[in-house]
Design a protein around this motif. Structure first.
Motif, PDB file in Angstrom:
ATOM      1  N   ARG A  28       0.826  -1.110   0.020  1.00 27.02           N
ATOM      2  CA  ARG A  28      -0.090   0.103  -0.025  1.00 27.02           C
ATOM      3  C   ARG A  28       0.798   1.332   0.158  1.00 27.02           C
ATOM      4  O   ARG A  28       0.596   2.130  -0.615  1.00 27.02           O
ATOM      5  N   ALA A  31       2.501   1.648  -3.517  1.00 23.35           N
ATOM      6  CA  ALA A  31       1.489   1.964  -4.407  1.00 23.35           C
ATOM      7  C   ALA A  31       1.246   3.729  -4.232  1.00 23.35           C
ATOM      8  O   ALA A  31       1.270   4.340  -5.301  1.00 23.35           O
ATOM      9  N   ASP A  32       1.085   4.023  -3.066  1.00 23.63           N
ATOM     10  CA  ASP A  32       0.837   5.480  -2.857  1.00 23.63           C
ATOM     11  C   ASP A  32       1.854   6.352  -3.338  1.00 23.63           C
ATOM     12  O   ASP A  32       1.626   7.424  -3.781  1.00 23.63           O
ATOM     13  N   GLN A  34       4.284   5.367  -5.553  1.00 24.97           N
ATOM     14  CA  GLN A  34       4.370   5.442  -7.125  1.00 24.97           C
ATOM     15  C   GLN A  34       3.016   6.605  -7.622  1.00 24.97           C
ATOM     16  O   GLN A  34       3.520   7.194  -8.396  1.00 24.97           O
ATOM     17  N   ALA A  35       2.003   6.568  -7.005  1.00 25.82           N
ATOM     18  CA  ALA A  35       0.695   7.404  -7.368  1.00 25.82           C
ATOM     19  C   ALA A  35       1.264   8.790  -7.315  1.00 25.82           C
ATOM     20  O   ALA A  35       1.153   9.754  -8.182  1.00 25.82           O
ATOM     21  N   ARG A  36       1.906   9.307  -6.063  1.00 33.37           N
ATOM     22  CA  ARG A  36       2.405  10.553  -5.924  1.00 33.37           C
ATOM     23  C   ARG A  36       3.247  10.913  -7.175  1.00 33.37           C
ATOM     24  O   ARG A  36       3.194  12.141  -7.737  1.00 33.37           O
ATOM     25  N   ARG A  38       4.002   9.793 -10.111  1.00 34.31           N
ATOM     26  CA  ARG A  38       3.189  10.047 -11.331  1.00 34.31           C
ATOM     27  C   ARG A  38       2.124  11.256 -11.454  1.00 34.31           C
ATOM     28  O   ARG A  38       2.217  11.934 -12.263  1.00 34.31           O
ATOM     29  N   ALA A  39       1.536  11.624 -10.056  1.00 36.37           N
ATOM     30  CA  ALA A  39       0.524  12.555 -10.226  1.00 36.37           C
ATOM     31  C   ALA A  39       1.443  13.909 -10.383  1.00 36.37           C
ATOM     32  O   ALA A  39       0.890  14.660 -11.016  1.00 36.37           O
ATOM     33  N   GLU A  40       2.425  14.134  -9.800  1.00 31.52           N
ATOM     34  CA  GLU A  40       3.326  15.260  -9.811  1.00 31.52           C
ATOM     35  C   GLU A  40       4.310  15.219 -11.179  1.00 31.52           C
ATOM     36  O   GLU A  40       4.709  16.349 -11.322  1.00 31.52           O
ATOM     37  N   MET A  62       9.373   2.133  -8.886  1.00 36.33           N
ATOM     38  CA  MET A  62       8.592   2.305  -9.844  1.00 36.33           C
ATOM     39  C   MET A  62       8.369   0.994 -10.554  1.00 36.33           C
ATOM     40  O   MET A  62       7.002   0.746 -11.076  1.00 36.33           O
TER      41      MET A  62
END
Length: 92
Positions: A28, A31-32, A34-36, A38-40, A62
């Protein structure tokens, strides 16, 4: 052959419930993070600078190389990425 159902893949592949719990948490957090990234829109080099790690370390992150990251390391990296971590426990 007997079929068994598991709540998580980690419950199926880890030898103990404790090991599965560790892997669920690490997955978890990873994944959080990685998401950050990508989002940035950070490149691996930019993410490495921000997280205070090397670019190969970000590459491993990644690519989901979960075995290379402890809970402590992931929490540190999440904080460096500007995220806070909250923990919650509940009955199994």
């Amino acid at each position: 052959m007997t079929r068994r159902k598991f709540a998580s893949v980690w419950d199926a592949i880890e030898p103990t419930p404790e090991a599965a719990a560790h892997m669920k948490l690490r997955a978890r957090l990873l994944a959080d993070l990685q998401a950050r990234i990508r989002a940035e829109g950070w490149t691996q080099t930019a993410a490495a600078r921000r997280l205070r790690v090397t670019q190969p370390r970000v590459s491993a992150l990644m690519r989901g190389k979960i075995s290379e990251f402890s809970i402590d390391t992931l929490v540190d990296m999440l904080a460096a990425a500007g995220l806070s971590v909250e923990f919650r426990t509940r009955a199994a």
